[in-house]
Design a protein around this motif. Structure first.
Motif, PDB file in Angstrom:
ATOM      1  N   LEU A 103      -0.185  77.772  41.022  1.00 50.62           N
ATOM      2  CA  LEU A 103      -0.002  77.703  39.695  1.00 50.62           C
ATOM      3  C   LEU A 103       1.407  77.285  38.986  1.00 50.62           C
ATOM      4  O   LEU A 103       1.473  76.582  38.009  1.00 50.62           O
ATOM      5  N   TRP A 104       2.290  78.081  39.734  1.00 59.29           N
ATOM      6  CA  TRP A 104       3.654  77.983  39.511  1.00 59.29           C
ATOM      7  C   TRP A 104       4.045  76.407  39.644  1.00 59.29           C
ATOM      8  O   TRP A 104       4.929  75.791  38.766  1.00 59.29           O
ATOM      9  N   GLN A 105       3.841  75.989  40.872  1.00 53.08           N
ATOM     10  CA  GLN A 105       4.153  74.569  40.940  1.00 53.08           C
ATOM     11  C   GLN A 105       3.415  73.559  39.872  1.00 53.08           C
ATOM     12  O   GLN A 105       3.863  72.524  39.462  1.00 53.08           O
ATOM     13  N   GLU A 106       2.197  73.996  39.672  1.00 53.56           N
ATOM     14  CA  GLU A 106       1.434  73.188  38.550  1.00 53.56           C
ATOM     15  C   GLU A 106       2.370  73.191  37.141  1.00 53.56           C
ATOM     16  O   GLU A 106       2.467  72.120  36.495  1.00 53.56           O
ATOM     17  N   LEU A 107       2.576  74.437  36.743  1.00 54.64           N
ATOM     18  CA  LEU A 107       3.442  74.449  35.758  1.00 54.64           C
ATOM     19  C   LEU A 107       4.843  73.780  35.550  1.00 54.64           C
ATOM     20  O   LEU A 107       5.154  73.209  34.583  1.00 54.64           O
ATOM     21  N   LEU A 108       5.513  73.848  36.754  1.00 61.04           N
ATOM     22  CA  LEU A 108       6.723  72.910  36.845  1.00 61.04           C
ATOM     23  C   LEU A 108       6.474  71.602  36.720  1.00 61.04           C
ATOM     24  O   LEU A 108       7.116  70.777  35.917  1.00 61.04           O
ATOM     25  N   LEU A 109       5.331  71.028  37.355  1.00 58.52           N
ATOM     26  CA  LEU A 109       4.983  69.630  36.950  1.00 58.52           C
ATOM     27  C   LEU A 109       4.649  69.193  35.544  1.00 58.52           C
ATOM     28  O   LEU A 109       5.151  68.450  35.024  1.00 58.52           O
ATOM     29  N   LEU A 110       3.764  70.184  34.915  1.00 60.01           N
ATOM     30  CA  LEU A 110       3.296  70.017  33.777  1.00 60.01           C
ATOM     31  C   LEU A 110       4.517  70.172  32.552  1.00 60.01           C
ATOM     32  O   LEU A 110       4.599  69.359  31.454  1.00 60.01           O
ATOM     33  N   ARG A 111       5.390  70.976  32.980  1.00 61.55           N
ATOM     34  CA  ARG A 111       6.701  71.028  31.904  1.00 61.55           C
ATOM     35  C   ARG A 111       7.576  69.773  32.101  1.00 61.55           C
ATOM     36  O   ARG A 111       7.730  69.403  31.003  1.00 61.55           O
ATOM     37  N   GLU A 112       7.627  69.084  33.033  1.00 63.51           N
ATOM     38  CA  GLU A 112       8.502  68.003  33.152  1.00 63.51           C
ATOM     39  C   GLU A 112       7.476  66.973  32.438  1.00 63.51           C
ATOM     40  O   GLU A 112       8.162  66.147  31.821  1.00 63.51           O
ATOM     41  N   ILE A 113       6.373  66.667  32.747  1.00 64.36           N
ATOM     42  CA  ILE A 113       5.533  65.781  31.950  1.00 64.36           C
ATOM     43  C   ILE A 113       5.569  66.020  30.530  1.00 64.36           C
ATOM     44  O   ILE A 113       5.793  64.941  29.717  1.00 64.36           O
ATOM     45  N   ARG A 114       5.735  67.227  29.989  1.00 67.31           N
ATOM     46  CA  ARG A 114       5.699  67.635  28.543  1.00 67.31           C
ATOM     47  C   ARG A 114       7.011  66.970  28.023  1.00 67.31           C
ATOM     48  O   ARG A 114       7.161  66.502  26.874  1.00 67.31           O
ATOM     49  N   ALA A 115       8.051  67.158  28.594  1.00 66.17           N
ATOM     50  CA  ALA A 115       9.360  66.791  28.337  1.00 66.17           C
ATOM     51  C   ALA A 115       9.452  65.197  28.563  1.00 66.17           C
ATOM     52  O   ALA A 115      10.163  64.720  27.474  1.00 66.17           O
ATOM     53  N   ASP A 116       8.720  64.641  29.570  1.00 64.98           N
ATOM     54  CA  ASP A 116       8.667  63.145  29.360  1.00 64.98           C
ATOM     55  C   ASP A 116       8.066  62.694  28.258  1.00 64.98           C
ATOM     56  O   ASP A 116       8.457  61.522  27.718  1.00 64.98           O
ATOM     57  N   PHE A 117       6.988  63.306  27.761  1.00 61.14           N
ATOM     58  CA  PHE A 117       6.209  62.889  26.587  1.00 61.14           C
ATOM     59  C   PHE A 117       7.173  62.820  25.584  1.00 61.14           C
ATOM     60  O   PHE A 117       7.199  62.087  24.469  1.00 61.14           O
ATOM     61  N   TRP A 118       8.000  63.875  25.081  1.00 59.07           N
ATOM     62  CA  TRP A 118       8.703  64.031  24.008  1.00 59.07           C
ATOM     63  C   TRP A 118       9.841  63.113  24.165  1.00 59.07           C
ATOM     64  O   TRP A 118      10.306  62.589  23.020  1.00 59.07           O
ATOM     65  N   ALA A 119      10.582  62.611  25.304  1.00 57.63           N
ATOM     66  CA  ALA A 119      11.539  61.747  25.574  1.00 57.63           C
ATOM     67  C   ALA A 119      10.853  60.421  25.186  1.00 57.63           C
ATOM     68  O   ALA A 119      11.471  59.343  24.683  1.00 57.63           O
ATOM     69  N   ALA A 120       9.606  60.134  25.472  1.00 62.39           N
ATOM     70  CA  ALA A 120       9.011  58.831  25.141  1.00 62.39           C
ATOM     71  C   ALA A 120       8.782  58.357  23.850  1.00 62.39           C
ATOM     72  O   ALA A 120       8.507  57.428  23.716  1.00 62.39           O
ATOM     73  N   GLN A 121       8.788  59.377  22.914  1.00 58.24           N
ATOM     74  CA  GLN A 121       8.684  59.172  21.664  1.00 58.24           C
ATOM     75  C   GLN A 121      10.120  58.667  21.018  1.00 58.24           C
ATOM     76  O   GLN A 121      10.411  58.068  19.896  1.00 58.24           O
ATOM     77  N   GLN A 122      11.175  58.892  22.056  1.00 58.90           N
ATOM     78  CA  GLN A 122      12.540  58.441  21.308  1.00 58.90           C
ATOM     79  C   GLN A 122      13.071  57.111  21.974  1.00 58.90           C
ATOM     80  O   GLN A 122      13.725  56.561  21.483  1.00 58.90           O
TER      81      GLN A 122
END
Length: 291
Positions: free
Chosen positions: A187-206
Motif C-alpha cells: 500500500l505504501w508503494q501504491e501511495l507513492l505512485l499515486l502521489r506522483e500521478i496526482r502531482a503530474d495531473f496538477w502540472a499537466a494543467q500548467q
C-alpha cells in the motif's frame, strides 16, 4: 472492556487491510482515496484505541477482571511508546536531511528559489515539512532544456500544492510503527505512485503533458533515489519501475483528477470511534465512586 476494545480494533484493522487485493480501480482520484483509506485507517484506529485505553486507566471493575485492565494498559503503553520512539527517530532523520539541504547554494531558477546540489545525476525534489524547499541537481540543469525543466518544476509545485511532504511525513510514521499489519509495504508503494500521478495531473494543467512525459523519461531512466519521508521527488526508486503507468495516465484523455467526494473521508469516523467510549467510562467510574 479494554481488552475487548483492543481485540476489536485489531480485528477491524486486519479485515480492512484484507480488502486490499480486491479494491476496485475506478478513476485515479477514487483509487487514491481507496488506497489512502486502506493504508491509514488501521494505524489510526489502533492509535485512537490505545489513546482511549490509556486515558481510561489500568483499573477495571469488577475486581475479578482487573488483570485485563492492567494487561491492556501495558499493551497500549508499549504500542504508543514504540510509536513515539518511531516519530522521534523519523523527525530527527528529516531534520538532518533539511540541515544538509540548507548548506547547498541557493539560486533563482525560472522564477523559483531553489537549492543546487552538486550531483551529476538529474534529480529534483521538495525537502521539508510544511514549507519545503526545492532542490535540483547540477545534472538536472545540464540534462533538461528550459521547457522540460519548467515542466519538472510544475510537478514539484503540485507536490507543494497538496502539501505532500507534510502528509507523507505522518503517513511514513504510520508505516514505520505498523509495518507488521498486512499489505503495509504494498500500500505504501501504491501511495507513492499515486502521489506522483496526482502531482503530474496538477502540472499537466500548467504545461503540455507531453513535455512532462518526456522529462519523466529523461530523468527516471538515469537516476534512482530512495524516497525520504520529508522529500517529494520527481523520480524516486519506489516508482521508477512504473514510469509507463505515469506516462499512460498523463497522456490518456481521461487523465483529469475529479472533485473530491466527502464520502471518501467517512472512514475517519470509524477511526475515531474508540474515543466515544471515554465519556461513558468516565461517567461509569464517577457513578461507582459515588456508590
Amino acid at each position: 472492556m479494554h481488552l475487548i476494545m483492543i481485540l476489536t480494533a485489531l480485528g477491524v484493522a486486519g479485515l480492512w487491510r484484507y480488502k486490499y487485493p480486491f479494491y476496485s480501480q475506478g478513476s485515479w482520484n477514487q483509487r487514491w482515496h481507496q488506497v489512502l483509506s486502506l493504508f491509514a485507517l488501521p494505524p489510526l484506529l489502533l492509535t485512537m484505541t490505545g489513546v482511549a485505553v490509556l486515558y481510561m486507566g489500568a483499573d477495571e471493575e469488577p475486581m475479578l477482571w482487573q488483570w485485563q485492565g492492567r494487561f491492556s494498559y501495558l499493551i497500549v503503553s508499549g504500542m504508543l511508546g514504540f510509536a513515539a520512539i518511531s516519530l522521534l527517530k523519523l523527525a530527527y532523520q528529516s531534520w538532518q536531511t533539511q540541515q544538509i539541504v540548507r548548506t547547498c547554494p541557493q539560486i533563482t531558477l525560472l522564477g523559483k528559489r531553489s537549492r543546487v546540489v552538486a550531483n551529476p545525476l538529474p534529480f529534483s525534489a521538495l525537502v521539508g515539512f510544511w514549507q519545503p524547499e526545492l532542490i535540483v541537481t547540477e545534472g538536472l540543469l545540464t540534462t533538461l532544456d528550459n521547457e522540460h525543466l519548467e515542466a519538472v518544476l510544475h510537478h514539484e509545485q503540485g507536490h507543494y500544492y497538496y502539501r505532500d511532504t507534510f502528509w507523507f511525513f505522518w503517513l511514513g510514521w504510520a508505516r514505520s510503527y505498523t509495518a507488521w499489519l498486512p499489505h503495509t509495504e504494498q500500500l505504501w508503494q501504491e501511495l507513492l505512485l499515486l502521489r506522483e500521478i496526482r502531482a503530474d495531473f496538477w502540472a499537466a494543467q500548467q504545461v503540455d503533458p507531453l513535455l512532462l512525459a518526456e522529462s519523466l523519461l529523461q530523468v527516471v531512466s538515469t537516476v534512482s533515489v530512495p524516497p525520504d519521508s520529508c522529500c517529494a521527488a520527481f523520480s524516486c526508486a519506489a516508482v521508477r519501475d512504473r514510469t509507463s503507468i505515469r506516462i499512460d495516465a498523463l497522456l490518456a484523455p481521461e487523465s483529469v483528477a475529479s472533485a473530491t467526494n466527502l464520502w471518501f473521508w467517512s472512514w475517519l469516523v470509524l477511526a475515531f470511534l474508540p474515543l466515544v467510549a471515554v465519556p461513558f467510562h468516565t461517567c461509569s467510574h464517577l457513578t461507582s465512586t459515588a456508590h
